[in-house]
Design a protein around this motif. Structure first.
Motif, PDB file in Angstrom:
ATOM      1  N   LEU A   4       0.645  -1.405  -0.029  1.00 39.05           N
ATOM      2  CA  LEU A   4      -0.059   0.098  -0.077  1.00 39.05           C
ATOM      3  C   LEU A   4       0.848   1.250  -0.093  1.00 39.05           C
ATOM      4  O   LEU A   4       0.641   2.226  -0.740  1.00 39.05           O
ATOM      5  CB  LEU A   4      -1.013   0.043   1.226  1.00 39.05           C
ATOM      6  N   LEU A   5       1.861   1.539   0.915  1.00 36.84           N
ATOM      7  CA  LEU A   5       2.491   2.780   1.165  1.00 36.84           C
ATOM      8  C   LEU A   5       3.419   2.855  -0.041  1.00 36.84           C
ATOM      9  O   LEU A   5       3.237   4.242  -0.759  1.00 36.84           O
ATOM     10  CB  LEU A   5       3.710   2.307   2.351  1.00 36.84           C
ATOM     11  N   PRO A   6       4.058   2.097  -0.771  1.00 31.37           N
ATOM     12  CA  PRO A   6       5.142   2.564  -2.182  1.00 31.37           C
ATOM     13  C   PRO A   6       3.888   2.697  -3.090  1.00 31.37           C
ATOM     14  O   PRO A   6       4.017   3.803  -3.740  1.00 31.37           O
ATOM     15  CB  PRO A   6       5.739   1.096  -2.380  1.00 31.37           C
ATOM     16  N   ARG A   7       2.683   2.110  -3.556  1.00 32.17           N
ATOM     17  CA  ARG A   7       1.907   2.462  -4.395  1.00 32.17           C
ATOM     18  C   ARG A   7       1.444   3.886  -4.074  1.00 32.17           C
ATOM     19  O   ARG A   7       1.036   4.616  -4.983  1.00 32.17           O
ATOM     20  CB  ARG A   7       0.807   1.647  -4.591  1.00 32.17           C
ATOM     21  N   LEU A   8       1.030   4.049  -2.944  1.00 31.41           N
ATOM     22  CA  LEU A   8       0.492   5.301  -2.323  1.00 31.41           C
ATOM     23  C   LEU A   8       1.162   6.461  -2.800  1.00 31.41           C
ATOM     24  O   LEU A   8       0.774   7.515  -3.351  1.00 31.41           O
ATOM     25  CB  LEU A   8      -0.230   5.342  -0.737  1.00 31.41           C
ATOM     26  N   VAL A   9       2.302   6.266  -2.260  1.00 33.96           N
ATOM     27  CA  VAL A   9       3.290   7.517  -2.577  1.00 33.96           C
ATOM     28  C   VAL A   9       3.741   7.696  -3.922  1.00 33.96           C
ATOM     29  O   VAL A   9       3.444   8.864  -4.526  1.00 33.96           O
ATOM     30  CB  VAL A   9       4.708   7.223  -1.792  1.00 33.96           C
ATOM     31  N   ALA A  10       3.638   6.653  -4.704  1.00 39.35           N
ATOM     32  CA  ALA A  10       3.798   6.856  -6.160  1.00 39.35           C
ATOM     33  C   ALA A  10       2.770   7.676  -6.558  1.00 39.35           C
ATOM     34  O   ALA A  10       2.758   8.528  -7.436  1.00 39.35           O
ATOM     35  CB  ALA A  10       4.145   5.450  -7.028  1.00 39.35           C
ATOM     36  N   ALA A  11       1.656   7.225  -6.500  1.00 39.03           N
ATOM     37  CA  ALA A  11       0.056   7.683  -6.969  1.00 39.03           C
ATOM     38  C   ALA A  11       0.019   9.188  -6.649  1.00 39.03           C
ATOM     39  O   ALA A  11      -0.235   9.980  -7.524  1.00 39.03           O
ATOM     40  CB  ALA A  11      -0.916   6.804  -6.663  1.00 39.03           C
ATOM     41  N   SER A  12       0.334   9.287  -5.464  1.00 37.03           N
ATOM     42  CA  SER A  12      -0.070  10.663  -4.983  1.00 37.03           C
ATOM     43  C   SER A  12       0.841  11.804  -5.272  1.00 37.03           C
ATOM     44  O   SER A  12       0.614  12.808  -5.650  1.00 37.03           O
ATOM     45  CB  SER A  12      -0.325  10.725  -3.460  1.00 37.03           C
ATOM     46  N   THR A  13       2.450  11.587  -5.361  1.00 42.05           N
ATOM     47  CA  THR A  13       3.282  12.176  -6.024  1.00 42.05           C
ATOM     48  C   THR A  13       3.142  12.473  -7.240  1.00 42.05           C
ATOM     49  O   THR A  13       3.248  13.504  -7.847  1.00 42.05           O
ATOM     50  CB  THR A  13       4.837  11.602  -5.557  1.00 42.05           C
ATOM     51  N   ARG A  14       2.855  11.477  -8.074  1.00 38.37           N
ATOM     52  CA  ARG A  14       2.316  11.690  -9.544  1.00 38.37           C
ATOM     53  C   ARG A  14       1.209  12.801  -9.686  1.00 38.37           C
ATOM     54  O   ARG A  14       1.247  13.502 -10.472  1.00 38.37           O
ATOM     55  CB  ARG A  14       2.293  10.290 -10.153  1.00 38.37           C
ATOM     56  N   ALA A  15       0.135  12.462  -8.748  1.00 35.45           N
ATOM     57  CA  ALA A  15      -1.005  13.257  -8.755  1.00 35.45           C
ATOM     58  C   ALA A  15      -0.313  14.665  -8.597  1.00 35.45           C
ATOM     59  O   ALA A  15      -1.057  15.804  -9.282  1.00 35.45           O
ATOM     60  CB  ALA A  15      -2.024  12.873  -7.868  1.00 35.45           C
ATOM     61  N   ALA A  16       0.563  14.849  -7.626  1.00 36.48           N
ATOM     62  CA  ALA A  16       0.861  16.235  -7.453  1.00 36.48           C
ATOM     63  C   ALA A  16       1.662  16.631  -8.535  1.00 36.48           C
ATOM     64  O   ALA A  16       1.533  18.096  -8.839  1.00 36.48           O
ATOM     65  CB  ALA A  16       1.880  16.042  -5.928  1.00 36.48           C
ATOM     66  N   ALA A  17       2.651  15.982  -9.199  1.00 38.70           N
ATOM     67  CA  ALA A  17       3.282  16.433 -10.284  1.00 38.70           C
ATOM     68  C   ALA A  17       2.369  17.004 -11.401  1.00 38.70           C
ATOM     69  O   ALA A  17       2.598  17.851 -11.937  1.00 38.70           O
ATOM     70  CB  ALA A  17       4.229  15.560 -10.584  1.00 38.70           C
ATOM     71  N   THR A  18       1.371  16.190 -11.681  1.00 44.87           N
ATOM     72  CA  THR A  18       0.327  16.263 -12.823  1.00 44.87           C
ATOM     73  C   THR A  18      -0.390  17.667 -12.577  1.00 44.87           C
ATOM     74  O   THR A  18      -0.428  18.567 -13.336  1.00 44.87           O
ATOM     75  CB  THR A  18      -0.875  15.242 -13.011  1.00 44.87           C
ATOM     76  N   THR A  19      -0.630  17.770 -11.325  1.00 39.78           N
ATOM     77  CA  THR A  19      -1.462  19.168 -10.962  1.00 39.78           C
ATOM     78  C   THR A  19      -0.611  20.256 -11.148  1.00 39.78           C
ATOM     79  O   THR A  19      -0.856  21.359 -11.427  1.00 39.78           O
ATOM     80  CB  THR A  19      -1.833  18.906  -9.296  1.00 39.78           C
ATOM     81  N   ALA A  20       0.669  20.016 -10.672  1.00 37.49           N
ATOM     82  CA  ALA A  20       1.801  20.982 -10.656  1.00 37.49           C
ATOM     83  C   ALA A  20       1.853  21.518 -12.339  1.00 37.49           C
ATOM     84  O   ALA A  20       2.105  22.780 -12.456  1.00 37.49           O
ATOM     85  CB  ALA A  20       3.091  20.857 -10.179  1.00 37.49           C
ATOM     86  N   PHE A  21       1.869  20.520 -13.093  1.00 35.94           N
ATOM     87  CA  PHE A  21       1.900  20.913 -14.611  1.00 35.94           C
ATOM     88  C   PHE A  21       0.912  21.610 -15.072  1.00 35.94           C
ATOM     89  O   PHE A  21       0.742  22.441 -15.816  1.00 35.94           O
ATOM     90  CB  PHE A  21       1.880  19.425 -15.345  1.00 35.94           C
ATOM     91  N   ALA A  22      -0.332  21.155 -14.529  1.00 35.98           N
ATOM     92  CA  ALA A  22      -1.656  21.946 -15.023  1.00 35.98           C
ATOM     93  C   ALA A  22      -1.563  23.479 -14.540  1.00 35.98           C
ATOM     94  O   ALA A  22      -2.046  24.230 -15.109  1.00 35.98           O
ATOM     95  CB  ALA A  22      -2.935  21.122 -14.413  1.00 35.98           C
ATOM     96  N   ALA A  23      -1.136  23.837 -13.170  1.00 37.09           N
ATOM     97  CA  ALA A  23      -1.154  25.086 -12.745  1.00 37.09           C
ATOM     98  C   ALA A  23       0.047  25.662 -13.558  1.00 37.09           C
ATOM     99  O   ALA A  23      -0.292  27.067 -13.907  1.00 37.09           O
ATOM    100  CB  ALA A  23      -0.634  24.886 -11.224  1.00 37.09           C
ATOM    101  N   TRP A  24       0.946  25.075 -13.842  1.00 34.56           N
ATOM    102  CA  TRP A  24       2.092  25.678 -14.540  1.00 34.56           C
ATOM    103  C   TRP A  24       1.450  26.216 -16.097  1.00 34.56           C
ATOM    104  O   TRP A  24       1.766  27.132 -16.666  1.00 34.56           O
ATOM    105  CB  TRP A  24       3.226  24.688 -14.743  1.00 34.56           C
TER     106      TRP A  24
END
Lengths: 195, 195
Positions: B147-167
């Motif tokens: 759970l933890l590795p997958r959760l960190v991967a998925a949520s950091t990627r979500a953060a990155a994607t969101t940052a791209f959208a804001a950019w």
DNA sequence: TTGCCCGCTGGCACTGGGTGCCACTAGGTT
DNA sequence: AACCTAGTGGCACCCAGTGCCAGCGGGCAA
């Protein structure tokens, strides 16, 4: 009138059952829309009137799902912690009875493992993200398209998806428990990482 | 030999340029693979040998991108905070020179707005998630599918994607800054929510 | 009952993504 | 000169999805 009567609901249910069975046993890509339509006793043309794409046959009435999530979020206690509200809403909207769990597992296994469905899911998730981002925007007074609402929506949905995957991987797991575990990690900055 | 020589690299660059231009001006769905191939001076058949799908023409050499991210994560300081390492790696791997930014914007605008590309992106993100989850697993001693590795991967990627959208939404924004803002919120449990 | 309308269905033909197969060509080898 | 090989293009095919039209049945007015 969007709700279906008995005459239209029965065929839809037959289609979804047939689609789930065929896709599970032979793989999403290896089953043609014709085969699903035939198995459900309708024509290919009618199949594509029920579902805009082959992938949508797996999702059932997802619009209702999103609407329920939206209703839960709108009826949430105004001052409550946002992440807690979102987590509870996710858990409530996915609180299926024991009789429905096998079908849910079948559905989610397909969505999470079949590449074509995995890709398609992004379009469904976007609808969820919109609803969650709007909730966050209402709670914080920000713009729904701002960084924070989008970030909360995207990362909570990531947490929910991960919880689903963990639930799928363990036959005895409880979905609500997995959701809370994932959301707790998220809300507290991943204490298990031990930084 | 996976690296392309001059004879194969030039046509690929021409194809990607043509694809980006055509998709941007007329929309992804409205442009056929034939048109992209014609514009790049190759046949339709050769186009599909370069890129397995029409969508892949937008992504350039994404495998190299993932490989760079993987290398950055593997070379990270062992004891460092995981989220910080992941954030830095994301920022480094997306640290383009000013000359490349217009193309990056064009590419990301397509990926984030065109439904077909949005769907396809999930398959690319899965490759990133795998690499990040493995890094977390190495750092914590857990199983990469936990759970933890997958959760960190998925949520950091979500953060990155969101940052791209804001950019993308702000012409004057800096991508690295957006990435750090998103990751900081994530790492500290979303203090801006004010719970 | 008859004629009309309307919603649902199915068939048909067409577009476009993606693939397998084969023929062709250019460059290097012996 | 015969040969191999990698890259290319053409062709035919499968399948998802769509527009169009014809048929069918059920309600409804005259």
């Amino acid at each position: 009138m969007t709700s279906a009567n008995a005459a239209t609901q029965a065929p839809r249910a037959r289609v979804e059952r047939a689609a789930l069975e065929l896709f599970t046993s032979r793989g999403f890509d290896a089953v043609t829309a014709d085969e699903v339509a035939d198995a459900a006793g309708i024509s290919r043309r009618t199949f594509f009137r029920y579902y805009p794409t082959k992938a949508d046959a797996v999702w059932g009435d997802f619009a209702a799902h999103v609407a329920r999530l939206d209703a839960l979020l709108r009826s949430a206690v105004p001052g409550a912690p946002v992440l807690g509200t979102v987590c509870t809403a996710y858990a409530d909207v996915n609180d299926y009875g024991p009789a429905d769990l096998p079908v849910l597992r079948q559905r989610m296994r397909l969505i999470l493992t079949e590449p074509a469905l995995q890709a398609h899911s992004q379009l469904r998730y976007a609808e969820i993200d919109r609803v969650v981002a709007e909730h966050v925007a209402r709670s914080t007074g920000e713009d729904p398209s701002g960084l924070l609402p989008r970030l909360v929506a995207a990362s909570t949905r990531a947490a929910a998806t991960t919880a689903f995957a963990a639930w799928l991987a363990d036959d005895r797991a409880d979905l609500g428990v997995q959701l809370h575990r994932a959301f707790d990690e998220l809300a507290t900055g991943f204490p298990s990482l031990g930084d």
